[in-house]
Design a protein around this motif. Structure first.
Motif, PDB file in Angstrom:
ATOM      1  N   MET A 167       6.627 -98.084 -32.536  1.00  0.00           N
ATOM      2  CA  MET A 167       5.631 -98.433 -31.547  1.00  0.00           C
ATOM      3  C   MET A 167       5.829 -97.547 -30.321  1.00  0.00           C
ATOM      4  SD  MET A 167       5.150-101.960 -29.312  1.00  0.00           S
ATOM      5  CE  MET A 167       5.211-102.995 -30.741  1.00  0.00           C
ATOM      6  N   ASN A 168       4.740 -97.035 -29.794  1.00  0.00           N
ATOM      7  CA  ASN A 168       4.759 -96.263 -28.554  1.00  0.00           C
ATOM      8  C   ASN A 168       4.475 -97.197 -27.390  1.00  0.00           C
ATOM      9  OD1 ASN A 168       5.196 -93.500 -29.396  1.00  0.00           O
ATOM     10  ND2 ASN A 168       3.216 -93.665 -30.419  1.00  0.00           N
ATOM     11  N   VAL A 169       5.409 -97.253 -26.433  1.00  0.00           N
ATOM     12  CA  VAL A 169       5.268 -98.125 -25.270  1.00  0.00           C
ATOM     13  C   VAL A 169       5.356 -97.283 -24.004  1.00  0.00           C
ATOM     14  CG1 VAL A 169       6.267-100.054 -23.990  1.00  0.00           C
ATOM     15  CG2 VAL A 169       6.249-100.106 -26.481  1.00  0.00           C
ATOM     16  N   ALA A 222      -2.732 -95.203 -21.481  1.00  0.00           N
ATOM     17  CA  ALA A 222      -2.394 -96.079 -22.599  1.00  0.00           C
ATOM     18  C   ALA A 222      -3.580 -96.252 -23.539  1.00  0.00           C
ATOM     19  CB  ALA A 222      -1.923 -97.437 -22.083  1.00  0.00           C
ATOM     20  N   LEU A 223      -4.769 -96.367 -22.991  1.00  0.00           N
ATOM     21  CA  LEU A 223      -5.952 -96.568 -23.827  1.00  0.00           C
ATOM     22  C   LEU A 223      -6.344 -95.291 -24.568  1.00  0.00           C
ATOM     23  CD1 LEU A 223      -8.084 -98.804 -21.429  1.00  0.00           C
ATOM     24  CD2 LEU A 223      -6.768 -99.527 -23.436  1.00  0.00           C
ATOM     25  N   VAL A 224      -6.210 -94.142 -23.922  1.00  0.00           N
ATOM     26  CA  VAL A 224      -6.601 -92.871 -24.537  1.00  0.00           C
ATOM     27  C   VAL A 224      -5.633 -92.460 -25.633  1.00  0.00           C
ATOM     28  CG1 VAL A 224      -6.795 -90.375 -24.100  1.00  0.00           C
ATOM     29  CG2 VAL A 224      -7.916 -92.010 -22.565  1.00  0.00           C
ATOM     30  N   GLU A 225      -4.347 -92.659 -25.448  1.00  0.00           N
ATOM     31  CA  GLU A 225      -3.350 -92.089 -26.369  1.00  0.00           C
ATOM     32  C   GLU A 225      -3.420 -92.594 -27.813  1.00  0.00           C
ATOM     33  OE1 GLU A 225      -1.563 -89.380 -26.075  1.00  0.00           O
ATOM     34  OE2 GLU A 225      -2.638 -89.190 -24.212  1.00  0.00           O
ATOM     35  N   PRO A 226      -3.465 -93.750 -28.245  1.00  0.00           N
ATOM     36  CA  PRO A 226      -3.220 -95.044 -27.604  1.00  0.00           C
ATOM     37  C   PRO A 226      -1.734 -95.414 -27.623  1.00  0.00           C
ATOM     38  CG  PRO A 226      -3.953 -95.419 -29.836  1.00  0.00           C
ATOM     39  CD  PRO A 226      -3.910 -93.920 -29.632  1.00  0.00           C
ATOM     40  N   MET A 227      -1.386 -96.210 -26.635  1.00  0.00           N
ATOM     41  CA  MET A 227      -0.032 -96.751 -26.491  1.00  0.00           C
ATOM     42  C   MET A 227      -0.151 -98.178 -25.984  1.00  0.00           C
ATOM     43  SD  MET A 227       1.930 -93.755 -24.442  1.00  0.00           S
ATOM     44  CE  MET A 227       2.287 -92.206 -25.219  1.00  0.00           C
ATOM     45  N   ARG A 228       0.932 -98.917 -26.093  1.00  0.00           N
ATOM     46  CA  ARG A 228       1.013-100.240 -25.478  1.00  0.00           C
ATOM     47  C   ARG A 228       1.590-100.042 -24.089  1.00  0.00           C
ATOM     48  NH1 ARG A 228       1.306-104.619 -29.129  1.00  0.00           N
ATOM     49  NH2 ARG A 228       0.760-105.772 -27.242  1.00  0.00           N
ATOM     50  N   LEU A 229       0.910-100.505 -23.063  1.00  0.00           N
ATOM     51  CA  LEU A 229       1.404-100.435 -21.694  1.00  0.00           C
ATOM     52  C   LEU A 229       2.142-101.726 -21.391  1.00  0.00           C
ATOM     53  CD1 LEU A 229       1.550 -99.154 -18.851  1.00  0.00           C
ATOM     54  CD2 LEU A 229      -0.709-100.170 -18.402  1.00  0.00           C
ATOM     55  N   MET A 230       3.388-101.617 -20.927  1.00  0.00           N
ATOM     56  CA  MET A 230       4.169-102.797 -20.545  1.00  0.00           C
ATOM     57  C   MET A 230       4.149-102.895 -19.021  1.00  0.00           C
ATOM     58  SD  MET A 230       8.175-103.784 -21.296  1.00  0.00           S
ATOM     59  CE  MET A 230       7.973-103.866 -23.074  1.00  0.00           C
TER      60      MET A 230
END
Length: 128
Positions: A1-3, A104-112
Motif C-alpha cells: 500500500m502506498n501511504v 493522493a487522489l492523482v497518484e493514487p495513494m492513501r493520505l494519512m
C-alpha cells in the motif's frame, strides 16, 4: 500500500510523538507499506520552522534527513497535482493540505491525516 503522510503525521512518526496512534504507527512501519512524503510537506516545514512556530519541532533539513533515514520516499509536486487542486471542493483552505489531497487522489495513494476537514475529500483518506 502506498501511504502519503500529511505533514503533522510525518513529524509525529519521526519524533515518536504519542499523538500518533499505535495502529497508524504499525501501518507506517509495515513492510507492506511504502511511505511517501510530499515535497510540499518539506516546504511547509521550512516555512513554518523559519517563522519560529512551535508546531514545527525540526528544521526542514533535519526533517528531510529523518524521512530518508526512515526509508520514506519523496513525492515531487507535478503539474497534474497542481491542476487537480483547482477541481477540489472548498472543504479546506490550507494550500499545503489541498496539494497533499490532490497528490493522493492523482497518484493514487492513501493520505494519512489527523485533520477531519482533509478527510472530507475522499473515503480513501485515512483519518487518525
Amino acid at each position: 500500500m502506498n501511504v502519503l503522510l500529511d505533514t503533522h503525521v510525518a513529524l509525529w512518526a519521526i519524533t515518536d510523538n504519542p499523538q500518533l496512534p499505535q495502529k497508524s504507527r504499525e501501518l507506517i512501519q509495515s513492510s507492506k507499506t511504502t511511505v511517501w512524503i510530499s515535497a510540499a510537506s518539506v516546504w511547509e516545514i521550512a516555512i513554518k520552522h523559519a517563522l519560529g512556530r512551535g508546531d514545527m519541532p525540526v528544521s526542514s533539513q533535519d526533517a528531510a534527513r529523518y524521512f530518508r533515514e526512515s526509508g520514506y520516499r519523496f513525492l515531487a509536486v507535478e503539474a497534474e497535482h497542481a491542476v487537480a487542486v483547482e477541481e477540489l471542493p472548498a472543504h479546506h483552505q490550507d494550500p499545503f493540505d489541498r496539494i497533499l489531497v490532490a497528490q493522493a487522489l492523482v497518484e493514487p495513494m492513501r493520505l494519512m491525516t489527523h485533520d477531519s476537514l482533509v478527510a472530507l475529500y475522499s473515503d480513501t483518506i485515512i483519518k487518525i
